[in-house]
Design a protein around this motif. Structure first.
Motif, mmCIF file in Angstrom:
data_model
loop_
_atom_site.group_PDB
_atom_site.id
_atom_site.type_symbol
_atom_site.label_atom_id
_atom_site.label_comp_id
_atom_site.label_asym_id
_atom_site.label_seq_id
_atom_site.Cartn_x
_atom_site.Cartn_y
_atom_site.Cartn_z
ATOM 1 N N SER A 59 7.578 5.707 -5.978
ATOM 2 C CA SER A 59 6.447 5.332 -5.120
ATOM 3 C C SER A 59 5.722 4.109 -5.671
ATOM 4 C CB SER A 59 5.477 6.505 -4.973
ATOM 5 O OG SER A 59 4.926 6.886 -6.225
ATOM 6 N N ALA A 60 5.620 3.988 -6.998
ATOM 7 C CA ALA A 60 4.929 2.847 -7.586
ATOM 8 C C ALA A 60 5.713 1.560 -7.371
ATOM 9 C CB ALA A 60 4.707 3.092 -9.076
ATOM 10 N N LEU A 61 7.011 1.605 -7.623
ATOM 11 C CA LEU A 61 7.823 0.395 -7.464
ATOM 12 C C LEU A 61 7.989 0.033 -5.993
ATOM 13 C CD1 LEU A 61 10.476 1.055 -10.241
ATOM 14 C CD2 LEU A 61 8.557 -0.559 -10.305
ATOM 15 N N SER A 62 7.999 1.023 -5.118
ATOM 16 C CA SER A 62 8.046 0.740 -3.679
ATOM 17 C C SER A 62 6.770 0.046 -3.223
ATOM 18 C CB SER A 62 8.244 2.035 -2.882
ATOM 19 O OG SER A 62 9.525 2.581 -3.116
ATOM 20 N N THR A 63 5.648 0.382 -3.845
ATOM 21 C CA THR A 63 4.382 -0.274 -3.529
ATOM 22 C C THR A 63 4.462 -1.761 -3.849
ATOM 23 O OG1 THR A 63 3.122 1.749 -3.941
ATOM 24 C CG2 THR A 63 1.919 -0.340 -4.077
ATOM 25 N N ILE A 64 5.005 -2.088 -5.014
ATOM 26 C CA ILE A 64 5.164 -3.496 -5.384
ATOM 27 C C ILE A 64 6.163 -4.178 -4.462
ATOM 28 C CG2 ILE A 64 5.896 -5.074 -7.214
ATOM 29 C CD1 ILE A 64 4.827 -3.064 -9.237
ATOM 30 N N ASP A 65 7.213 -3.477 -4.127
ATOM 31 C CA ASP A 65 8.228 -4.038 -3.238
ATOM 32 C C ASP A 65 7.621 -4.446 -1.897
ATOM 33 O OD1 ASP A 65 11.236 -4.429 -3.074
ATOM 34 O OD2 ASP A 65 10.882 -3.273 -1.249
ATOM 35 N N ARG A 66 6.797 -3.577 -1.341
ATOM 36 C CA ARG A 66 6.167 -3.889 -0.056
ATOM 37 C C ARG A 66 5.181 -5.045 -0.198
ATOM 38 N NH1 ARG A 66 6.108 1.779 0.092
ATOM 39 N NH2 ARG A 66 3.901 1.842 -0.506
ATOM 40 N N ALA A 67 4.465 -5.085 -1.318
ATOM 41 C CA ALA A 67 3.504 -6.162 -1.534
ATOM 42 C C ALA A 67 4.203 -7.510 -1.661
ATOM 43 C CB ALA A 67 2.679 -5.880 -2.786
ATOM 44 N N VAL A 68 5.313 -7.545 -2.370
ATOM 45 C CA VAL A 68 6.082 -8.786 -2.493
ATOM 46 C C VAL A 68 6.599 -9.220 -1.126
ATOM 47 C CG1 VAL A 68 8.186 -9.806 -3.459
ATOM 48 C CG2 VAL A 68 6.686 -8.443 -4.912
ATOM 49 N N GLY A 69 7.034 -8.267 -0.322
ATOM 50 C CA GLY A 69 7.491 -8.589 1.026
ATOM 51 C C GLY A 69 6.386 -9.183 1.873
ATOM 52 N N ARG A 70 5.172 -8.612 1.781
ATOM 53 C CA ARG A 70 4.028 -9.157 2.528
ATOM 54 C C ARG A 70 3.693 -10.555 2.045
ATOM 55 N NH1 ARG A 70 1.459 -4.309 1.342
ATOM 56 N NH2 ARG A 70 -0.234 -5.384 0.254
ATOM 57 N N ALA A 71 3.755 -10.732 0.723
ATOM 58 C CA ALA A 71 3.421 -12.039 0.157
ATOM 59 C C ALA A 71 4.397 -13.108 0.617
ATOM 60 C CB ALA A 71 3.404 -11.951 -1.375
ATOM 61 N N ARG A 72 5.662 -12.792 0.690
ATOM 62 C CA ARG A 72 6.645 -13.755 1.182
ATOM 63 C C ARG A 72 6.388 -14.073 2.648
ATOM 64 N NH1 ARG A 72 12.189 -13.960 -1.989
ATOM 65 N NH2 ARG A 72 12.398 -15.673 -0.519
ATOM 66 N N ALA A 73 6.023 -13.052 3.411
ATOM 67 C CA ALA A 73 5.793 -13.255 4.844
ATOM 68 C C ALA A 73 4.618 -14.199 5.092
ATOM 69 C CB ALA A 73 5.558 -11.912 5.528
#
Length: 249
Positions: A59-73
């Protein structure tokens, strides 16, 4: 979050991951300090708006994964700079190790103590003492220390209560079992290692620096482990330098 000017070259966003017991609010004062940088902040499981949620590695690493995806977008596909403080730093380097080629830079604040050292015993001992002392009492004590060390204004107002301490044992067990400088050997972007001069978590900064391909080591004079709250101007200056390097790459 500001829209990108269609006539300008897209620049990276900055993903900020908080430390133990803190939450996304830790970074709100940085919006004024970095007004031209797009900031993406998160609450880790068990923290902030996610208090009560179980903290797990997934859950913690998925949180970062989603944040990186938002940042790229929001940055037109440009890889972001990822920054983590303390627990957030160990999680950020874990994520970076697992996702080569997906970042423009990595900044680690107060996250250069090797968890495989004797320091691990200190943190496991803290986790055992916490139920005896109680999370609210512990939070009041820690917040008082942060104010003495220099947390002022909005930084002091945003200090959290004891609710997030529930996630501490699982969070730090994850760090103890998998963290360490070996995670940085695969990181293919510039890494900035930032510590307070008085921070015990800079104990093994040499090991972490030696593991990096490209590294900058910064020590903030008279700062402790709590430097994002007590020395925000200096931290913002380091973040800007990492962001500008990624912007020009």
């Amino acid at each position: 979050m500001d829209a990108i000017d269609a006539g300008s070259r897209p620049r990276p966003a900055l993903v900020l991951v908080h430390g133990t017991r803190m939450n996304a609010a830790q970074w709100e004062p940085y919006r004024a300090l970095l007004p031209d940088v797009q900031l993406v902040t998160v609450d880790l499981p068990g923290h902030g708006d996610r208090v009560g949620e179980e903290f797990t590695a997934e859950s913690a690493l998925s949180t970062i994964d989603r944040a990186v995806g938002r940042a790229r977008a929001v940055a037109g596909g440009v890889p972001p700079v990822l920054c983590g403080h303390s627990l957030g730093g160990y999680l950020s380097m874990t994520w970076a190790d697992q996702h080569p080629g997906e970042l423009g830079g990595l900044v680690l604040l107060g996250a250069t103590a090797d968890p495989r050292s004797r320091l691990a015993g200190v943190y496991r001992g803290f986790a055992r003492v916490l139920p005896v002392v109680g999370p609210d009492r512990m939070a009041r004590a820690v917040n008082a220390v942060m104010r003495v060390l220099g947390a002022r204004g909005e930084h002091a107002r945003l200090l959290p209560d004891g609710a997030a301490y529930a996630a501490l044992p699982a969070a730090w067990e994850l760090v103890m079992s998998g963290g360490g400088p070996q995670l940085l050997t695969s990181v293919d972007v510039p890494v900035t290692l930032v510590n307070g001069q008085l921070d015990q978590m800079r104990l093994h900064v040499g090991r972490y620096a030696a593991a990096c391909r490209q590294v900058r080591v910064v020590t903030v004079p008279r700062a402790s482990h709590l430097l994002p709250a007590t020395h925000p101007e200096q931290v913002a200056e380091v973040l800007r330098a990492a962001w500008e390097r990624a912007s020009s790459g």
